[in-house]
Write a protein that holds these residues in place. Structure first.
Motif, mmCIF file in Angstrom:
data_model
loop_
_atom_site.group_PDB
_atom_site.id
_atom_site.type_symbol
_atom_site.label_atom_id
_atom_site.label_comp_id
_atom_site.label_asym_id
_atom_site.label_seq_id
_atom_site.Cartn_x
_atom_site.Cartn_y
_atom_site.Cartn_z
ATOM 1 N N SER A 1 0.043 -0.067 -4.484
ATOM 2 C CA SER A 1 0.053 1.205 -3.767
ATOM 3 C C SER A 1 1.372 1.910 -4.032
ATOM 4 O O SER A 1 2.385 1.266 -4.344
ATOM 5 C CB SER A 1 -0.130 1.001 -2.257
ATOM 6 N N ASN A 2 1.342 3.224 -3.918
ATOM 7 C CA ASN A 2 2.560 4.009 -4.054
ATOM 8 C C ASN A 2 3.244 4.230 -2.715
ATOM 9 O O ASN A 2 4.269 4.919 -2.650
ATOM 10 C CB ASN A 2 2.262 5.368 -4.702
ATOM 11 N N ARG A 3 2.697 3.656 -1.649
ATOM 12 C CA ARG A 3 3.276 3.825 -0.309
ATOM 13 C C ARG A 3 3.456 2.459 0.344
ATOM 14 O O ARG A 3 2.500 1.691 0.469
ATOM 15 C CB ARG A 3 2.391 4.718 0.564
ATOM 16 N N ALA B 1 0.258 -2.245 5.944
ATOM 17 C CA ALA B 1 -1.018 -2.299 6.668
ATOM 18 C C ALA B 1 -1.935 -3.359 6.063
ATOM 19 O O ALA B 1 -2.625 -4.092 6.784
ATOM 20 C CB ALA B 1 -1.687 -0.928 6.638
ATOM 21 N N GLN B 2 -1.959 -3.462 4.740
ATOM 22 C CA GLN B 2 -2.774 -4.496 4.095
ATOM 23 C C GLN B 2 -2.258 -5.892 4.435
ATOM 24 O O GLN B 2 -3.045 -6.817 4.661
ATOM 25 C CB GLN B 2 -2.766 -4.282 2.574
ATOM 26 N N LEU B 3 -0.937 -6.030 4.484
ATOM 27 C CA LEU B 3 -0.363 -7.314 4.864
ATOM 28 C C LEU B 3 -0.736 -7.664 6.303
ATOM 29 O O LEU B 3 -1.109 -8.814 6.590
ATOM 30 C CB LEU B 3 1.157 -7.266 4.714
ATOM 31 N N ALA B 4 -0.651 -6.684 7.198
ATOM 32 C CA ALA B 4 -1.008 -6.941 8.593
ATOM 33 C C ALA B 4 -2.469 -7.381 8.713
ATOM 34 O O ALA B 4 -2.796 -8.282 9.493
ATOM 35 C CB ALA B 4 -0.754 -5.695 9.432
ATOM 36 N N TYR C 1 2.209 -7.845 -3.011
ATOM 37 C CA TYR C 1 2.094 -6.456 -2.559
ATOM 38 C C TYR C 1 3.129 -5.653 -3.348
ATOM 39 O O TYR C 1 4.338 -5.767 -3.123
ATOM 40 C CB TYR C 1 2.359 -6.364 -1.062
ATOM 41 N N LEU C 2 2.640 -4.851 -4.280
ATOM 42 C CA LEU C 2 3.505 -4.206 -5.264
ATOM 43 C C LEU C 2 3.584 -2.711 -5.011
ATOM 44 O O LEU C 2 2.557 -2.014 -5.006
ATOM 45 C CB LEU C 2 2.976 -4.461 -6.674
ATOM 46 N N ALA D 1 -6.450 -4.896 -5.962
ATOM 47 C CA ALA D 1 -6.804 -3.921 -4.931
ATOM 48 C C ALA D 1 -5.823 -2.753 -5.026
ATOM 49 O O ALA D 1 -4.624 -2.931 -4.824
ATOM 50 C CB ALA D 1 -6.750 -4.559 -3.549
ATOM 51 N N GLU D 2 -6.343 -1.585 -5.350
ATOM 52 C CA GLU D 2 -5.498 -0.399 -5.503
ATOM 53 C C GLU D 2 -5.732 0.557 -4.352
ATOM 54 O O GLU D 2 -6.881 0.873 -4.022
ATOM 55 C CB GLU D 2 -5.784 0.290 -6.834
#
Length: 800
Positions: A7-9, A15-18, A244-245, A307-308
């Motif tokens: 993600s660029n944000r 949020a994905q980690l949560a 998470y990149l 996952a993008e």
């Protein structure tokens, strides 16, 4: 399995980690292991997760190097808790080897380095060699492998070639190879060897080892060395590995090259330019660190789904346009050469920001103080224009936080009533952040010095030291008056001055001043009568006599410290001695206990690291002091970071934290990107490869990450005018590249001026709308004449 999230944000990644943390993969009680690269990212992530989940607890945040070592320990038997090749330990081992160099010609360059060096210089060289070897272990493991086999011929293969060796993986190490062989003969348990053993051991496992977490989550790390990525790929068979990149571009950009690189290649072979592309000029120029990692990642994980979750900025501002160009991997305006497609000429549409668009601001000032004054005014303007914007939404980064911290305190800390903005300063050195640690290190700097009156008296500015000797803060003025009146200037006594190879004169020493003070308590001198050649100081009487006694006790204790720390000791001896110094001179309060614990840990590490290294030689105080400072700095701190106001901090790599307003100050030419001068013996610098880490590439990528992380405003300032003659001073090359991009983005490639390389009116107007020059002083008339609102001041004092 290995899971990739792009993600660029950073908010989306958090949020994905949560969401993932809400899916337990173990018994639900085991701690989650989150790997971040900086304490600032850890603090932001904890606050963000607490906001999303209602609580943030039972999380383990190991540093990457510590994590991978623990992974090796979990899979391989007999791996020690701490590596004998860790930099603090390896430095002692290298220092010990310096004493055993023979007459072999291979050691001649090293003997040249050591020639004329004192004990401190030898230790400093040992630390630098140890740090360089640590880089070899991570980025050149096959060099290490070949060195241990007996070396490699220049440009050839080692004496024993392995099937996995590749051309160009050999390096004639000279004295470094010989030194490494000596070190590895004693202990060969290092990362490069353990990595090979680990990959073999993974193939023989039948279940997940007990020491391996059920899930590993990496977030906020822009790049990983190839060996670490290979370790994660192997480990993914037995646990969940989530990466998470933060990716500024939604397209594959692992092969783009900067215009400068293409210009170097094309003249040599014109056909090479046919398959080289820039994509986005800013991304190609500043994103080398991320580009190399994404290229490596694509090669290693081509068969894994990713996952993008990219999100385009919706705002119609210049900042959003630049971020969209990065995301789409395209240039704009004259940056993009027209191309033919089905008979039509295509190009990215030019963009000229609106006159009231201040999403990207460039401010030219005359000094660091003026930069802070302008920043304060511009933040007041932003807060006035948007009620939803809070000081916590603003981060201010600078390449040199120590240089700007006094100006921040002077401007933000002394703001007029109604104009105060809450703030916090982070990333300062341990001495600036902790008066307790500063006092202890200042005590260790006193022996061997001149004992200047102000140098010694300033030690009493530390509350913990005053508390130990029963001196109150209000007594400091009296003490300084006494020192001035009794003529104390420098030197403990006549013998101390003689030890400095100066005349053995007792006048104006501490001993002479104390004699006057103490004699004045007992005998009146009336400013005229001498006793045993000493003129009493009559102003000490009554309750102040106790204060004079405490001062004398303090100086006597310092005199004992001067003689007690003069002799060299083994590190274990220094550990005990320094612990005693801490207890004798400092009395920390409960609020200081965290800092006191850091210091006690560092003192204990002095003995522990030397014991692991088997080093028992004697070293001077300067070496012990250098070790302590390095340990304290390495422990890190988040003091002042996200502390409830505007955050001032250093430009630290891998800290891509989103803020509504991101400010970069001190972006002067030569100051950023910071100059990276590798050691003469650094073979990685001599033989660079794709994927190598460098300070310069880190800084360029950090600037790009800051640009991507700004949500509403990207603010930049630099000292662009001389205070002496108003001469123009250039900004950082990165700022110049961004300005050039903005100017060319406003140009229409169909215009003849663009093709001829002439500046268009739109390009000049774009720069004028982005960049503003400020007057030399905050009371300059340009701040109050109602002209350019970007120069306007809110200060009634400066208005008057």
């Amino acid at each position: 399995m290995l899971h990739l999230y792009h993600s660029n944000r950073m908010e989306i990644l958090a949020a994905q980690l949560a969401a993932r943390l809400g899916e337990p993969v173990d018994d639900g009680w085991a701690p989650e292991t989150l790997v971040v690269a900086s304490n600032g990212m850890r603090r932001w992530l904890c606050l963000d997760l607490a906001d999303r989940l209602g609580i943030c607890a039972n999380l383990h945040f190991p540093l990457p190097s510590r994590l991978f070592w623990d992974i090796y320990r979990a899979v391989l038997p007999g791996v020690p808790t701490e590596s004998a090749f860790a930099t603090p330990i390896l430095a002692w081992r290298v220092l010990a080897e310096f004493g055993g160099l023979d007459d072999d010609p291979v050691w001649e360059p090293l003997r040249d380095y050591l020639a004329g060096s004192d004990d401190y210089g030898r230790y400093e060289l040992a630390r630098r060699i140890a740090d360089t070897f640590d880089q070899y272990l991570v980025y050149r493991p096959k060099w290490i492998k070949n060195w241990e086999k007996g070396g490699a011929a220049p440009g050839g293969k080692g004496r024993e070639d392995d099937e996995d060796d590749e051309d160009g993986d050999d390096c004639e190490g000279g004295w470094q190879a010989a030194l490494w062989r000596r070190l590895s003969e004693v202990d060969a348990t290092h990362r490069a060897r353990l990595h090979r053993q680990f990959l073999k051991a993974l193939k023989q496992l039948h279940e997940r080892p007990a020491g391996i977490p059920a899930r590993l989550s990496f977030i906020g790390i822009p790049a990983l060395p190839a060996a670490w990525l290979q370790t994660l790929l192997g480990l993914a068979r037995w646990c969940e590995v989530d990466l998470y990149l933060l990716n500024p571009c939604a397209q594959f950009w692992g092969m783009i090259e900067s215009e400068r690189t293409i210009a170097k290649i094309a003249p040599e072979a014109d056909h090479a330019a046919l398959y080289l592309e820039t994509g986005n000029r800013l991304l190609a120029s500043m994103g080398r660190l991320g580009r190399d990692f994404h290229h490596l990642l694509a090669d290693s994980t081509s068969d894994l789904p990713a996952a993008e979750a990219f999100e385009e900025p919706e705002a119609d501002t210049l900042l959003a346009v630049v971020q969209r160009d990065l995301l789409r991997l395209e240039n704009r305006g004259a940056n993009h050469a027209p191309s033919e497609h089905d008979g039509f000429t295509l190009w990215a549409e030019p963009y000229l920001a609106a006159a009231d668009d201040h999403s990207i601001q460039m401010h030219v000032c005359h000094s660091a103080t003026r930069e802070i004054e302008v920043l304060h005014e511009r933040l007041l303007a932003l807060f006035a224009a948007d009620d939803s914007l809070a000081p916590t939404d603003v981060v201010v980064m600078t390449p040199d936080i120590e240089a700007y911290a006094p100006a921040v305190e002077a401007v933000f800390g002394a703001a007029e009533s109604g104009l105060f903005i809450p703030y916090g300063i982070a990333d300062r050195g341990v001495r600036a952040e902790s008066p307790l640690l500063d006092a202890f290190l200042a005590l260790l700097e006193l022996p061997g010095g001149r004992w200047g009156a102000e140098t010694v008296a300033s030690l009493l500015d530390a509350a913990a030291l005053r508390r130990r000797f029963g001196i109150l803060e209000e007594d400091l003025g009296t003490l300084r008056d006494w020192l001035t009146a009794t003529g104390v200037r420098w030197g403990l006594d006549a013998d101390h001055r003689q030890s400095l190879e100066l005349p053995a004169e007792s006048a104006h020493t501490w001993r002479a001043g104390l004699d006057r003070l103490l004699l004045g308590i007992a005998l009146p001198g009336d400013g005229e009568r001498l006793y045993a050649g000493v003129l009493p100081y009559d102003e000490v009487e009554g309750h102040t006599a106790q204060l004079a006694g405490r001062l004398a006790q303090f100086v006597d204790r310092l005199a004992a410290l001067e003689s007690g720390l003069a002799a060299a000791r083994a590190p274990a001896g220094w550990s005990g001695t320094l612990a005693a110094v801490f207890e004798d001179f400092l009395a920390p309060e409960p609020d200081d206990e965290a800092e006191a614990a850091r210091l006690r840990t560092a003192i204990q590490r002095l003995a522990e690291t030397a014991a692991i290294a088997g080093f028992g030689g004697a070293v001077p105080l300067a070496v012990a002091r250098r070790f302590l400072l390095a340990e304290l700095e390495g422990m890190g701190s988040v003091q002042g970071f996200l502390a409830g106001g505007v955050t001032f901090c250093a430009m630290v790599p891998m800290r891509a934290i989103p803020f509504r307003v991101v400010c970069l100050i001190g972006m002067n030419d030569g100051a950023y990107p910071r100059v990276n001068r590798p050691h003469d013996f650094d073979l990685i610098a001599r033989h660079p490869r794709r994927g190598d880490r460098s300070r310069r590439n880190d800084d360029r990528y950090l600037f790009l990450e800051a640009l991507v992380s700004a949500r509403d405003v990207f603010y930049v300032s630099w000292t662009g005018r001389s205070q002496r003659d108003n001469a123009e001073l250039p900004p950082s090359v990165l700022v110049a590249e961004l300005l050039d991009y903005i100017a060319r983005a406003a140009q229409d490639p169909r215009d003849g001026a663009a093709e001829a390389g002439q500046p268009q009116a739109d390009a000049l107007e774009a720069l004028r709308r982005v960049c503003v020059e400020h007057p030399l002083t905050p009371w300059g008339t340009a701040a109050f004449d109602g002209g350019d609102r970007r120069r306007a001041s809110h200060s009634p004092r400066w208005c008057r």
